[in-house]
Design an enzyme around this catalytic site. Structure first.
Site, mmCIF file in Angstrom:
data_model
loop_
_atom_site.group_PDB
_atom_site.id
_atom_site.type_symbol
_atom_site.label_atom_id
_atom_site.label_comp_id
_atom_site.label_asym_id
_atom_site.label_seq_id
_atom_site.Cartn_x
_atom_site.Cartn_y
_atom_site.Cartn_z
ATOM 1 N N LYS A 193 0.832 -1.206 0.000
ATOM 2 C CA LYS A 193 0.000 0.000 0.000
ATOM 3 C C LYS A 193 0.867 1.256 0.000
ATOM 4 C CE LYS A 193 -3.788 -2.474 2.188
ATOM 5 N NZ LYS A 193 -4.430 -2.883 3.454
ATOM 6 N N GLN A 208 -4.888 -1.692 9.486
ATOM 7 C CA GLN A 208 -4.691 -3.017 8.894
ATOM 8 C C GLN A 208 -5.273 -4.092 9.807
ATOM 9 O OE1 GLN A 208 -3.308 -3.660 5.812
ATOM 10 N NE2 GLN A 208 -3.955 -5.763 6.154
ATOM 11 N N ASP A 223 -11.301 2.877 3.924
ATOM 12 C CA ASP A 223 -11.513 1.437 3.836
ATOM 13 C C ASP A 223 -12.997 1.091 3.789
ATOM 14 O OD1 ASP A 223 -9.774 -0.592 3.362
ATOM 15 O OD2 ASP A 223 -9.481 -1.178 5.447
#
Length: 382
Positions: free
Chosen positions: A96, A140, A163
């Site tokens: 990422k 994450q 997200d």
């Protein structure tokens, strides 16, 4: 029988926008199957090249970043928080951050030890909420077991939830006439693949195999918003093979290696395989290989379009994260959007929490109306 027609244009030197175009029609006697139109570089026969689709999106994102920098002197910023030293999570985070660098997005990070407390993680999230140079925040997953994922995800400012897992974003996704600020990246990537490869969604039968919060449920909601007739299959579904066989579009997200066989697929259907399952393979140096939730060798012979594993949906997840970030970054940088102040230590409500009283009141009214209806129906029965 497969027929291919259309004008296949050779790209002119110095003209990167020139593409090849093809129309692929699959049919058999007595049946009209599927017609799929696509830029040839995104598909090789009926196999969708997820890397090519992702590269196309990254190119668009890089252009948007350059435009923002030229106009405002600022670029979007993405913060990634990782807790612990899981090898797979560390690999995803590196990917990422590398992708951000490639398109010009500023990368921020917080790498916390496995022993970090929930309060410490929340403090990091709060700091990024307040940072005006950070326009998107990603935590994450999975987090260590002693940390409540729901609490941490709910602490992210809804305006920075790139997200797409904030309760308000998921709630809006499920409601007719409402649009979330962000959509979870993997299911959004599935929709992008279908649309860019010319697969018609409106009016089609779609089956999602799997009902996870990360992929299955959001994918079903996205298909529904695009006017597909959607069925969700799960571990308790009876005659799953027969249900899947009715689908024009199949999204496989069950986490079960090679669950869906070629005999399950309607000829000409579009198959998006989200599964990434390691299975033993002594011929590989690593001792294993990755397979999807579909039996690829069987399904590819029947499907009108199919994503391979690897190289299908996987590259799209990061591409959609970058797009979410640049879109919200542009709104922040232009002044169109301002982040809500996070809750203070005094217990005042901020962000999504300020909507709780309205939600509770709405639920109470709905419950009251249900009771009234039941009473009226009871009287009629008497």
């Amino acid at each position: 029988e497969i027929t291919v027609d259309g004008n296949l244009k050779q790209p002119q030197r110095g003209s990167p926008e020139a593409t090849s175009f093809a129309r692929i029609t699959l049919s058999r006697p007595g049946f009209k199957m599927a017609t799929i139109e696509a830029d040839a570089p995104l598909m090789n026969g009926n196999v969708i090249d997820g890397k090519a689709v992702a590269a196309q999106i990254k190119k668009e994102v890089a252009a948007q970043v350059a435009s923002l920098k030229a106009k405002y002197g600022k670029v979007p910023g993405l913060a990634v928080v990782i807790v612990g030293q899981r090898k797979d999570s560390e690999t995803y985070v590196r990917m990422k951050r590398k992708a951000c660098e490639e398109v010009g997005i500023a990368s921020f990070g917080a790498d916390l030890p496995e022993t970090a407390t929930q309060e410490e993680v929340l403090k990091v999230v709060s700091d990024f909420n307040r940072n005006p140079d950070v326009h998107g925040i990603l935590v994450q997953l999975p987090l260590p077991k002693h940390i409540n994922e729901q609490v941490v995800l709910g602490a992210i400012s809804v305006e920075k939830d790139v997200d797409g897992f904030h309760p308000l974003n998921i709630g809006r996704l499920c409601m007719k006439g409402r649009e979330p600020l962000f959509v979870p990246c993997t299911p959004l990537g599935c929709m992008e693949i279908l649309e860019r490869c010319g697969v018609v969604i409106k009016g089609k039968r779609a089956v999602v195999v799997g009902r996870s919060n990360i992929v299955g449920m959001p994918a079903a909601m996205l298909l529904n918003k695009r006017d597909a007739t959607v069925t969700i299959c799960h571990s308790a579904t009876k005659d799953m093979e027969e249900v899947v066989r009715q689908a024009d579009i199949v999204i496989a997200a069950a986490g079960q290696p090679q669950l869906i066989k070629g005999s399950w697929i309607k000829p000409g259907a579009a198959v998006i395989d989200v599964g990434t399952n390691p299975v033993t393979d002594p011929t590989k140096k690593s001792g294993f290989k990755l397979v999807g939730d579909c039996h690829y060798e069987e399904c590819v012979k029947v499907a009108g379009a199919i994503t391979p594993v690897p190289g299908g949906v996987g590259p799209m997840t990061i591409a959609m994260l970058l797009r979410n970030t640049v879109e919200v970054g542009g709104k922040f940088i232009s002044g169109e959007l301002k982040s809500e102040a996070p809750p203070s230590s005094s217990g005042s409500r901020g962000g999504w929490q300020q909507h709780v009283p309205v939600l509770v009141a709405g639920m109470a009214v709905a419950a009251l109306l249900r009771r009234v209806v039941c009473m009226l129906q009871g009287n009629k029965a008497k």
